[in-house]
Design a protein around this motif. Structure first.
Motif, PDB file in Angstrom:
ATOM      1  N   ASP A   1     -11.158  -9.293   0.834  1.00  0.00           N
ATOM      2  CA  ASP A   1     -11.440  -8.538   1.758  1.00  0.00           C
ATOM      3  C   ASP A   1     -10.294  -7.865   2.086  1.00  0.00           C
ATOM      4  N   ALA A   2      -9.337  -8.880   2.655  1.00  0.00           N
ATOM      5  CA  ALA A   2      -8.155  -8.418   3.005  1.00  0.00           C
ATOM      6  C   ALA A   2      -7.439  -7.474   2.114  1.00  0.00           C
ATOM      7  N   LYS A   3      -7.293  -7.952   1.028  1.00  0.00           N
ATOM      8  CA  LYS A   3      -6.635  -6.944   0.109  1.00  0.00           C
ATOM      9  C   LYS A   3      -7.355  -5.825  -0.580  1.00  0.00           C
ATOM     10  N   HIS A   4      -8.782  -5.833  -0.300  1.00  0.00           N
ATOM     11  CA  HIS A   4      -9.503  -4.459  -0.658  1.00  0.00           C
ATOM     12  C   HIS A   4      -9.717  -4.479  -2.013  1.00  0.00           C
TER      13      HIS A   4
ATOM     14  N   LYS B   1     -12.762 -18.626   2.372  1.00  0.00           N
ATOM     15  CA  LYS B   1     -11.505 -18.455   2.661  1.00  0.00           C
ATOM     16  C   LYS B   1     -11.005 -17.491   1.529  1.00  0.00           C
ATOM     17  N   GLN B   2     -11.524 -17.795  -0.046  1.00  0.00           N
ATOM     18  CA  GLN B   2     -11.184 -16.990  -0.887  1.00  0.00           C
ATOM     19  C   GLN B   2     -11.868 -15.351  -0.918  1.00  0.00           C
TER      20      GLN B   2
ATOM     21  N   TYR C   1      -7.262 -16.937  -7.583  1.00  0.00           N
ATOM     22  CA  TYR C   1      -6.800 -17.518  -6.403  1.00  0.00           C
ATOM     23  C   TYR C   1      -6.210 -18.891  -6.673  1.00  0.00           C
TER      24      TYR C   1
ATOM     25  N   GLU D   1       0.781  -1.279  -0.148  1.00  0.00           N
ATOM     26  CA  GLU D   1      -0.160   0.047  -0.072  1.00  0.00           C
ATOM     27  C   GLU D   1       1.022   1.074   0.021  1.00  0.00           C
TER      28      GLU D   1
ATOM     29  N   ALA E   1     -12.353 -14.060   2.098  1.00  0.00           N
ATOM     30  CA  ALA E   1     -11.724 -13.487   2.798  1.00  0.00           C
ATOM     31  C   ALA E   1     -10.451 -12.633   2.487  1.00  0.00           C
ATOM     32  N   TYR E   2      -9.712 -13.363   1.537  1.00  0.00           N
ATOM     33  CA  TYR E   2      -8.670 -12.877   1.032  1.00  0.00           C
ATOM     34  C   TYR E   2      -8.790 -11.647   0.127  1.00  0.00           C
TER      35      TYR E   2
END
Length: 435
Positions: free
Chosen positions: A391-394, A385-386, A377, A15, A388-389
């Motif tokens: 979401d975590a990376k916006h 899980k995919q 992915y 970022e 959530a990935y």
């Protein structure tokens, strides 16, 4: 062992790198707009190149490089570059037959200083330099002022450009009866913003100036009023100094050129501005952000014979340097980074099984071919899980691929912000993501 890095240095995560690249790209775009060409020089230079160019205090801040097997008592032959200007002068002299004058260059690379780390002051940091060498024309100074104006307008940072001239400072040294103490005077008064007038005066006396000379200096440094009225007063005070009057004339011409070219930058004639580098001979610049407590974020000036020490005398240049790391801190503090400066993934392909993953890879290639930043992915994990990935990376969109999508030659596009889902053919997916 606890992982760590040396004080005064920093790591940059994705970022942060996106934001840094926004700074570099913005500055680079403006440089190119004015016809400057990019160069690079090595991180290390010979000590012969570096020493004696930065003043007594600057020389102390040089990082020296010890050769393998070299004794500590032996003087190192190499050092990390302190700035980009001296290496540039060395390059100009070395490649004088391969470049065209006036030579307009820019350079975006890191520099190193063995300084005490503090807010806005790092041991390793990037400079974005722009220089014009091979002309005495003050139009070059005017052009650099316009570059400052354009860059900070694009960033949305309110700045003041402080301007002075080393010839004026030399005239002041003559006026107070200390013509041979210019370096002592400039080194001390350049700290006025940092340590205050009282400590500057004490340092001047410590450096050998008489009490009467220091007292004589005070009213000049405290001159107030408009830029033009300060110049009028200086013309009277420095009437006995040919050098000082030339500095006044050059400064007045820069203001005239800025008026004629429509410069709309806040410019202030600041007689305490000295910039401690020994190689400056004419105009000197410093830029400060008005809405945040920070040191200078851009600085530079005119140097008449920096290439002379490399065997190429009589070549004048002028340049300025944008401090990318301080600009980053200012943009962060003022929350001025645009949302689209984070050029992350736009769509993630998520799949339910091996066959779906193969189909997703094919779809992703088509989407990328249309200039859309795309990830797949790498394994058919649980869909939660995919997601959530993503979401975590916006990541704003997820393209879901299951057996139904393969059968219909479509994907299901989920908007991760609104939660909306719809099944789309590949071409419509591309159009949706582009819009």
């Amino acid at each position: 062992m606890k992982p760590s890095i040396p004080k005064g240095t920093r790591d940059f995560l994705p970022e942060q790198m996106s934001r840094r690249n926004y700074i570099f790209d913005t500055i680079k775009d403006v440089f190119l707009l004015y016809g400057f060409e990019q160069i690079e020089t090595p991180a290390m230079e010979t000590m012969q190149t570096l020493m004696g160019k930065y003043g007594e205090e600057g020389d102390k801040l040089l990082f020296r490089i010890q050769n393998s097997g070299e004794k500590a008592s032996e003087a190192p032959e190499k050092g990390l570059r302190y700035d980009l200007t001296v290496p540039f002068a060395r390059l100009v002299a070395q490649y004088r037959n391969d470049i065209h004058f006036p030579f307009k260059r820019f350079q975006i690379q890191p520099v190193w200083r063995a300084d005490r780390p503090q807010k806005g002051r790092y041991r390793e940091f990037y400079q974005c330099d722009v220089d014009i060498i091979g002309t005495n024309s003050l139009i070059a100074e005017m052009e650099l002022i316009h570059i400052v104006e354009d860059v900070y307008h694009r960033f949305g940072i309110n700045v003041v450009l402080k301007l002075n001239n080393r010839k004026i400072l030399a005239g002041i040294a003559e006026y107070i009866g200390e013509p041979n103490r210019l370096i002592d005077i400039t080194t001390a008064i350049d700290k006025t913003d940092k340590i205050g007038e009282e400590k500057v005066n004490a340092e001047l006396i410590e450096r050998g100036l008489s009490e009467s000379a220091v007292q004589c200096l005070q009213p000049i440094l405290r001159l107030s009023g408009s830029n033009r009225s300060k110049l009028c007063k200086l013309r009277e005070l420095l009437a006995g100094s040919q050098t000082g009057l030339l500095g006044v004339q050059e400064t007045e011409e820069i203001f005239d050129l800025c008026d004629a070219s429509g410069a709309d930058l806040n410019i202030e004639l600041d007689l305490t501005l000295a910039r401690g580098l020994n190689y400056y001979t004419g105009a000197i610049f410093e830029v400060k952000a008005l809405d945040v407590e920070m040191g200078s974020i851009t600085g530079g000036g005119r140097y008449d014979n920096l290439t002379g020490v490399f065997g190429m005398s009589g070549v004048s240049g002028v340049g300025i340097s944008f401090g990318a790391d301080r600009i980053y801190d200012v943009l962060t503090e003022l929350d001025l980074f645009p949302a689209d400066s984070l050029k992350g993934t736009q769509v993630l392909f998520a799949s339910f099984g091996e066959e779906e993953l193969k189909y997703a890879l094919s779809c992703a290639a088509s989407v990328r071919a249309n200039g859309i930043r795309t990830e797949v992915y790498p394994e058919p994990a649980k869909i939660k899980k995919q997601m959530a990935y993503a979401d975590a990376k916006h990541i704003p969109f997820v393209a879901i691929v299951g057996s139904e999508e393969i059968q219909n030659n479509t994907v299901t596009l989920k908007n991760m912000i609104t939660g909306e889902q719809r099944q789309l053919p590949l071409q419509q997916l591309v159009e949706t993501l582009k819009s």
